[in-house]
Design an enzyme around this catalytic site. Structure first.
Site, mmCIF file in Angstrom:
data_model
loop_
_atom_site.group_PDB
_atom_site.id
_atom_site.type_symbol
_atom_site.label_atom_id
_atom_site.label_comp_id
_atom_site.label_asym_id
_atom_site.label_seq_id
_atom_site.Cartn_x
_atom_site.Cartn_y
_atom_site.Cartn_z
ATOM 1 N N ASP A 1 0.822 -1.219 0.000
ATOM 2 C CA ASP A 1 0.000 0.000 0.000
ATOM 3 C C ASP A 1 0.859 1.273 0.000
ATOM 4 O OD1 ASP A 1 1.057 -0.054 2.540
ATOM 5 O OD2 ASP A 1 -0.866 -0.117 3.595
ATOM 6 N N HIS B 1 3.416 1.899 2.067
ATOM 7 C CA HIS B 1 3.953 2.340 3.369
ATOM 8 C C HIS B 1 5.464 2.120 3.454
ATOM 9 C CE1 HIS B 1 3.078 -1.863 5.218
ATOM 10 N NE2 HIS B 1 4.372 -1.695 5.308
HETATM 11 C C1 GLP Z 1 6.509 -4.420 6.899
HETATM 12 C C2 GLP Z 1 7.629 -3.515 7.387
HETATM 13 C C3 GLP Z 1 8.135 -2.600 6.301
HETATM 14 C C4 GLP Z 1 8.392 -3.406 5.038
HETATM 15 C C5 GLP Z 1 7.109 -4.012 4.565
HETATM 16 C C6 GLP Z 1 7.230 -4.777 3.280
HETATM 17 O O1 GLP Z 1 5.256 -3.837 6.983
HETATM 18 N N1 GLP Z 1 7.252 -2.731 8.521
HETATM 19 O O2 GLP Z 1 9.321 -1.950 6.744
HETATM 20 O O3 GLP Z 1 8.931 -2.586 4.046
HETATM 21 O O4 GLP Z 1 6.676 -4.912 5.581
HETATM 22 O O5 GLP Z 1 7.674 -6.071 3.525
HETATM 23 P P1 GLP Z 1 8.241 -7.040 2.448
HETATM 24 O O6 GLP Z 1 9.582 -6.535 2.103
HETATM 25 O O7 GLP Z 1 8.286 -8.369 3.137
HETATM 26 O O8 GLP Z 1 7.302 -7.024 1.313
#
Ligand code: GLP
Length: 269
Positions: free
Chosen positions: A136, A138
């Site tokens: 999303d 973030h």
């Molecule tokens: C979590 C973490 C983020 C990370 C995101 C995406 O929500 N708090 O810092 O970037 O996951 O994770 P992934 O890299 O496993 O897709």
């Protein structure tokens, strides 16, 4: 923003490791901002490989992690502290006392943020911040509509993030819905930012981050305000970029220039 599009996640990991290694060569006592999630795992593995292969050292480095769940202890299998210890810290020569992760078990979580901000300042600020990105948009746990001026604080996770991260928790296990995260303003204060994204699942978020309007609805779009943000992605994560060819063209030209002049942070890849 600098957009580096590479063939696959392995190439992304190597390129990111080049950037981190160059930072550490220039400044062995760098303060690194680190991220959890699957996106930076390849980077950590590559740094560990370089550590064992030719002694790339982390002994003078200080690290601050972006975020931590509230309500699970540091030694819980799914805490971000455990993730960092197991994925990276234990496998290099970093001083554990110089690794900081927000305390998700503080009596009053509301006090954690201001103290974390002070600690970052006391260490001289973050030299290089590594980021992943949520589907999303973030960064850290700054969910959509997070203030672009936010500081380290408590955040409630969105349903989307809870679903995305539920794969790490057993079906009947407590999954935290709250977290402490560096704010967007905290992240933007880092002197350099490295955002890693791979796979098609991140393509929309990457497009909105790089080419969409600056908006609290896509927290990562705040990186458009940063002087030195590098987005390192694979072909799949780049698949929705309108100006993909342009970014590749820029990259090729810069490569030529860099090869010619070889500034101190140039490393072959
Ligand atoms: C979590 C973490 C983020 C990370 C995101 C995406 O929500 N708090 O810092 O970037 O996951 O994770 P992934 O890299 O496993 O897709």
């Amino acid at each position: 923003m600098e957009i580096l599009i590479l063939s696959d996640p392995e190439a992304v990991a190597r390129r990111c490791a080049d950037i981190v290694e160059a930072q550490m060569k220039t400044m062995p006592n760098s303060v690194l901002g680190l991220a959890t999630g699957s996106s930076p795992i390849g980077l950590y593995e590559e740094l560990i490989r370089r550590h064992s292969e030719y002694g790339l050292s982390f002994k003078d480095v200080t690290t601050f992690n972006l975020d931590e769940y509230i309500g699970i202890p540091a030694d819980h299998s799914q805490s971000y502290r455990t993730f960092m210890n197991e994925t990276f810290f234990k496998k290099v020569d970093i001083d554990p006392a110089r690794t900081f992760v927000p305390d998700g078990m503080a009596d009053n979580p509301l006090n954690v943020g201001p103290a974390y901000e002070e600690k970052i300042q006391a260490e001289g600020g973050i030299d290089l911040q590594v980021l992943g990105i949520g589907s999303d948009g973030h960064i850290g746990f700054n969910e959509p509509t997070s203030s672009l001026r936010s500081r380290t604080r408590v955040k409630t996770l969105t349903k989307q993030t809870l679903v995305d991260n539920s794969r790490f928790f057993a079906p009947d296990e407590f999954q935290p819905k709250l977290a402490i995260t560096m704010g967007i303003a905290t992240i933007l204060e880092a002197r350099r930012i490295l955002l890693i994204a791979t796979g098609e699942g991140k393509a929309e978020a990457v497009r909105d981050t790089v080419e969409g309007p600056l908006s609290a609805f896509v927290p990562a779009s705040a990186l458009q305000l940063h002087e030195r943000a590098t987005v390192v992605i694979d072909e799949a994560a780049a698949s929705q970029l309108k100006l993909k060819d342009y970014y590749q063209f820029v990259g090729d030209l810069q490569d030529d220039l860099v090869k010619k002049h070889r500034p101190s942070d140039w490393i072959s890849r």
